[in-house]
Design an enzyme around this catalytic site. Structure first.
Site, mmCIF file in Angstrom:
data_model
loop_
_atom_site.group_PDB
_atom_site.id
_atom_site.type_symbol
_atom_site.label_atom_id
_atom_site.label_comp_id
_atom_site.label_asym_id
_atom_site.label_seq_id
_atom_site.Cartn_x
_atom_site.Cartn_y
_atom_site.Cartn_z
ATOM 1 N N TYR A 4 -2.146 -0.884 10.269
ATOM 2 C CA TYR A 4 -1.808 -1.395 8.890
ATOM 3 C C TYR A 4 -1.220 -0.957 8.480
ATOM 4 C CZ TYR A 4 -3.766 -1.119 3.951
ATOM 5 O OH TYR A 4 -3.427 -1.062 2.923
ATOM 6 N N SER B 148 0.824 -1.144 0.115
ATOM 7 C CA SER B 148 0.190 -0.095 -0.209
ATOM 8 C C SER B 148 1.204 0.965 -0.393
ATOM 9 C CB SER B 148 -0.712 0.250 1.544
ATOM 10 O OG SER B 148 -1.525 1.622 1.838
HETATM 11 C C1 BGC Z 1 -6.181 0.870 1.927
HETATM 12 C C2 BGC Z 1 -7.537 2.199 1.285
HETATM 13 C C3 BGC Z 1 -7.192 3.872 1.139
HETATM 14 C C4 BGC Z 1 -5.843 4.088 0.223
HETATM 15 C C5 BGC Z 1 -4.860 5.299 0.309
HETATM 16 C C6 BGC Z 1 -5.250 1.620 0.617
HETATM 17 O O1 BGC Z 1 -3.967 1.380 1.414
HETATM 18 O O2 BGC Z 1 -6.372 -0.022 1.582
HETATM 19 O O3 BGC Z 1 -8.976 2.049 2.300
HETATM 20 O O4 BGC Z 1 -8.143 4.414 0.901
HETATM 21 O O5 BGC Z 1 -4.873 3.088 0.769
HETATM 22 O O6 BGC Z 1 -4.703 5.484 1.721
#
Ligand code: BGC
Length: 260
Positions: free
Chosen positions: A158, A145
């Site tokens: 996360y 991410s």
């Molecule tokens: C998340 C999303 C988020 C995006 C940008 C991703 O890794 O799962 O929920 O919108 O990052 O912030």
């Protein structure tokens, strides 16, 4: 240039929704056999398998919770018995987790995110590499991410899981390179899936989000999936140990479009 992955055996975790489903579809389109891993909604996984088979593709579905090493081991045994091994692993299963300041977070919530996003990728990569190293071939691609480098208030589990995934990627790439195996990560920005539906579904959330994206739109799952196919294919034969960002410029410090 046409990208083909004919006959390659691919396992995609968390493949019955969002980005995982799009990657499974694109891989199958390129000729790979796809194993759709899922943990809930078996009927969606079954439907995907049926749709792919109707298009003449090879597909199976396998239930396993990636945060449970025993279930992961069984999933790979299943691949051994069905296909005699695996060539491509896509570590995609992941959750954002409950939003909360870290000092108010519940231990179980925090651990759940780490166990799925990071430990799950470790368990699956470990099993995949046990098979890829002896065959001296394979590709592992993990869905990271933008939050492997961008801090995100309320989501420390996360961000930590994705930063960990980045270093797991680099280290596995170094370990496995002598065996001709490539290990990469893909970092999507805001992609239109159910994971962030509550944000793009309301006007204020959407406006706030778009300000963070230089290309001024949310990405489509297929835009991530197409890059996944490129990275997995021999088109990217000299690329390993890196995270590739597919984020519309989100990590390009959009605030610096003015001032500074
Ligand atoms: C998340 C999303 C988020 C995006 C940008 C991703 O890794 O799962 O929920 O919108 O990052 O912030």
């Amino acid at each position: 240039m046409e990208i083909r992955l004919d006959g390659k055996r691919a396992l995609i975790t968390g493949a019955n929704s969002g980005i995982g489903a799009a990657i499974a579809d694109e891989l199958a389109e390129a000729g790979a056999k796809v194993a759709i891993n899922y943990v809930s909604r078996p009927e969606v996984a079954e439907q995907m398998v049926n749709d792919l088979r109707n298009k003449g593709k090879e597909a199976i579905s396998i239930m396993a919770d990636v945060s449970d090493p025993t279930q992961v081991e069984k999933m790979f045994y299943e691949l051994d018995s069905q296909w005699g091994g695996v060539d491509i692993l896509v570590n995609n299963a992941g959750i954002d987790g409950a939003k909360s300041d870290t000092w108010d977070s519940e231990l179980d919530d925090w651990l759940k995110v780490i166990n799925i996003n990071l430990m799950g990728s470790y368990y699956c990569s470990r099993q995949a590499l046990k098979r890829m190293v002896p065959q001296k071939a394979g590709v592992i691609l993990s869905t990271s991410s933008v939050h492997e480098i961008i801090a995100w208030t309320g989501h420390s589990a996360y961000t930590t899981s994705k930063a960990g995934l980045s270093m797991l990627t680099k280290t596995l790439a170094q370990e496995a390179a002598p065996y001709g195996i490539r290990v990469l990560a893909l970092a999507p920005g805001a992609i239109k899936t159910t994971i962030n539906q509550d944000v793009w579904n309301n006007q204020q959330g959407l406006n706030d989000l778009l300000e963070k994206i230089p290309l001024r739109r949310i990405g489509e799952p297929s835009e991530v999936a197409r890059m996944a196919v490129v990275l997995i294919s021999d088109t990217a034969s000299y690329v390993t140990g890196r995270t590739i960002f597919v984020d519309g410029g989100m990590t390009d410090y959009p605030d610096f479009a003015h001032g500074g």
